[in-house]
Design an enzyme around this catalytic site. Structure first.
Site, mmCIF file in Angstrom:
data_model
loop_
_atom_site.group_PDB
_atom_site.id
_atom_site.type_symbol
_atom_site.label_atom_id
_atom_site.label_comp_id
_atom_site.label_asym_id
_atom_site.label_seq_id
_atom_site.Cartn_x
_atom_site.Cartn_y
_atom_site.Cartn_z
ATOM 1 N N ASN A 141 48.838 28.941 38.075
ATOM 2 C CA ASN A 141 48.033 27.585 38.275
ATOM 3 C C ASN A 141 47.184 27.466 36.946
ATOM 4 O O ASN A 141 46.384 28.226 36.631
ATOM 5 C CB ASN A 141 46.881 27.829 39.291
ATOM 6 C CG ASN A 141 45.958 26.611 39.399
ATOM 7 O OD1 ASN A 141 46.268 25.507 38.897
ATOM 8 N ND2 ASN A 141 44.961 26.776 40.209
ATOM 9 N N TRP A 142 48.087 26.371 35.948
ATOM 10 C CA TRP A 142 47.204 26.440 34.781
ATOM 11 C C TRP A 142 45.860 25.676 34.632
ATOM 12 O O TRP A 142 45.389 25.822 33.546
ATOM 13 C CB TRP A 142 48.402 25.725 33.882
ATOM 14 C CG TRP A 142 49.549 26.344 33.765
ATOM 15 C CD1 TRP A 142 50.073 27.599 34.237
ATOM 16 C CD2 TRP A 142 50.515 26.018 32.841
ATOM 17 N NE1 TRP A 142 51.206 27.806 33.873
ATOM 18 C CE2 TRP A 142 51.716 26.814 32.655
ATOM 19 C CE3 TRP A 142 50.760 24.911 31.853
ATOM 20 C CZ2 TRP A 142 52.912 26.732 32.129
ATOM 21 C CZ3 TRP A 142 52.234 24.694 31.257
ATOM 22 C CH2 TRP A 142 53.141 25.614 31.441
ATOM 23 N N LYS A 143 45.702 25.145 35.905
ATOM 24 C CA LYS A 143 44.445 24.181 35.904
ATOM 25 C C LYS A 143 44.332 23.201 34.840
ATOM 26 O O LYS A 143 45.585 22.927 34.234
ATOM 27 C CB LYS A 143 43.226 25.262 35.880
ATOM 28 C CG LYS A 143 43.284 26.344 36.954
ATOM 29 C CD LYS A 143 42.168 27.164 37.252
ATOM 30 C CE LYS A 143 42.133 27.930 38.192
ATOM 31 N NZ LYS A 143 40.941 28.974 38.464
ATOM 32 N N GLU A 173 42.139 32.663 48.553
ATOM 33 C CA GLU A 173 41.542 32.786 47.285
ATOM 34 C C GLU A 173 40.070 33.038 47.337
ATOM 35 O O GLU A 173 39.380 32.060 47.532
ATOM 36 C CB GLU A 173 41.926 31.924 46.111
ATOM 37 C CG GLU A 173 43.284 31.471 46.112
ATOM 38 C CD GLU A 173 43.503 30.967 44.896
ATOM 39 O OE1 GLU A 173 44.025 31.454 43.720
ATOM 40 O OE2 GLU A 173 43.231 29.719 44.564
ATOM 41 N N GLU A 207 38.340 24.678 43.784
ATOM 42 C CA GLU A 207 37.763 23.689 42.814
ATOM 43 C C GLU A 207 37.881 22.254 43.378
ATOM 44 O O GLU A 207 37.019 21.488 42.992
ATOM 45 C CB GLU A 207 38.442 24.002 41.194
ATOM 46 C CG GLU A 207 38.176 25.323 40.784
ATOM 47 C CD GLU A 207 38.921 25.910 39.973
ATOM 48 O OE1 GLU A 207 39.844 25.370 39.420
ATOM 49 O OE2 GLU A 207 38.773 27.254 39.830
ATOM 50 N N GLY A 216 38.293 33.401 38.654
ATOM 51 C CA GLY A 216 37.759 33.266 37.305
ATOM 52 C C GLY A 216 36.630 33.922 36.931
ATOM 53 O O GLY A 216 35.849 33.654 35.724
ATOM 54 N N GLY A 252 45.379 32.429 38.183
ATOM 55 C CA GLY A 252 44.926 31.317 37.096
ATOM 56 C C GLY A 252 44.902 31.790 35.735
ATOM 57 O O GLY A 252 45.961 31.512 34.755
ATOM 58 N N GLY A 253 43.722 32.347 35.108
ATOM 59 C CA GLY A 253 43.742 32.769 33.765
ATOM 60 C C GLY A 253 44.815 33.673 33.503
ATOM 61 O O GLY A 253 45.422 33.066 32.154
ATOM 62 N N SER A 279 41.454 36.518 39.881
ATOM 63 C CA SER A 279 41.390 37.369 38.911
ATOM 64 C C SER A 279 42.273 38.250 39.231
ATOM 65 O O SER A 279 42.138 39.552 38.798
ATOM 66 C CB SER A 279 39.803 38.075 38.968
ATOM 67 O OG SER A 279 38.814 37.002 38.507
ATOM 68 N N HIS A 339 42.687 23.885 46.823
ATOM 69 C CA HIS A 339 42.049 24.683 45.831
ATOM 70 C C HIS A 339 40.545 24.778 46.029
ATOM 71 O O HIS A 339 39.974 23.729 46.136
ATOM 72 C CB HIS A 339 42.521 24.696 44.324
ATOM 73 C CG HIS A 339 42.244 25.916 43.561
ATOM 74 N ND1 HIS A 339 40.859 25.770 42.936
ATOM 75 C CD2 HIS A 339 43.002 26.840 42.843
ATOM 76 C CE1 HIS A 339 40.777 26.953 42.395
ATOM 77 N NE2 HIS A 339 42.145 27.427 42.394
#
Ligand code: PGA
Length: 249
Positions: free
Chosen positions: A9-11, A166, A96, A172, A233-234, A212, A94
């Site tokens: 997930n590049w966000k 998640e 967010e 993150g 993610g990251g 993470s 998600h």
């Protein structure tokens, strides 16, 4: 056997050119992957059409979509539009989106149904915030997110649904759920699917862990019997790290 998946997930990261380079690097490294996990990447909307031209067996996901089919919804992107640029999966719910855009379980249920009616696969996310975990409400929260978010689906629909657990406190933050915490919740979700559907559906549903997840902890997380891969993610923003996670199987 249920499908193993590692999804990136590049966000809201990368400009188009960087995104294309990243997608090409993932595609290149994916060719030499050492396991049978499916690989999905979810770039921003603006990159999807171009990225779909440079990925081979890597699949494409959107990070969200509209709850309506078409019409006067300024700024929204419909499932049909996503299909027209090669998207096969849509991340829905998600944390967010839930936290910053007020997406609740009922709205997400509407999106899940719409996406499935278009033959796209939702990656439906759930997760508790730290306070809910500390107060012992984590199972109630997840149960509500799953039962309402997936309400009205048939066992057949579930063949195309991926679930991602998640924990919000792990996203993150560098904090990861321990393998035991991840397994405990994944098992809880699978048992819930038995109640909502049946054993076959529960056994065949892919449940990803996210929060993470990185090369240093992916192996111990993926070793759990009910963890079928990860939503990253990251660490998905570096092709090497991402493919290292894939190869943790
Ligand atoms: P993270 O994000 O890996 O950067 O924690 C995971 C996600 O939000 O899907």
């Amino acid at each position: 056997m249920r499908q193993k998946i590692v999804a990136g997930n590049w966000k809201m990261n990368t400009l188009l050119q960087d995104g294309l380079e990243l997608a090409k690097a993932v595609e290149e490294l994916a060719k030499s992957k050492k396991c049978d996990a499916g690989i999905i990447i979810a770039p921003p909307y603006t990159h999807l059409a171009k990225v779909s031209e440079v990925i081979g067996e890597v699949k494409l996901a959107a990070q969200n979509c509209a709850a309506e089919e078409s019409g006067a919804y300024t700024g929204e992107i419909s499932p049909d539009m996503l299909i027209s640029v090669g998207v096969e999966y849509v991340i829905l719910g998600h944390s967010e989106r839930r936290a910053y855009y007020n997406e609740d379980n009922d709205l997400l249920n509407k999106k899940v149904h719409l996406v499935l009616s278009k033959k796209l696969s939702p990656i439906y996310c759930c997760g508790e915030v730290l306070e809910e975990r500390e107060q012992g409400k984590l199972f109630d929260v997840i149960k509500e997110q799953i039962t309402v978010g997936l309400k009205g689906l048939s066992g057949d629909d579930m063949k195309n649904v991926v679930i991602a657990y998640e924990p919000v406190w792990a996203i993150g933050t560098g904090l990861t759920a321990s393998p035991e915490q991840a397994q405990e919740m994944h098992k809880f979700i699978r048992d819930l699917l038995v109640e909502m559907f049946d054993t076959t559906v529960a056994e065949n549903t892919t449940i990803l862990y996210g929060g993470s997840c990185k090369p240093s902890n992916a192996e111990e997380l993926f070793a759990n019997p009910d963890v079928d891969g990860g939503l990253i993610g990251g660490a998905a923003l570096k092709a090497d790290d991402f493919i290292q996670i894939v190869n943790s199987y």
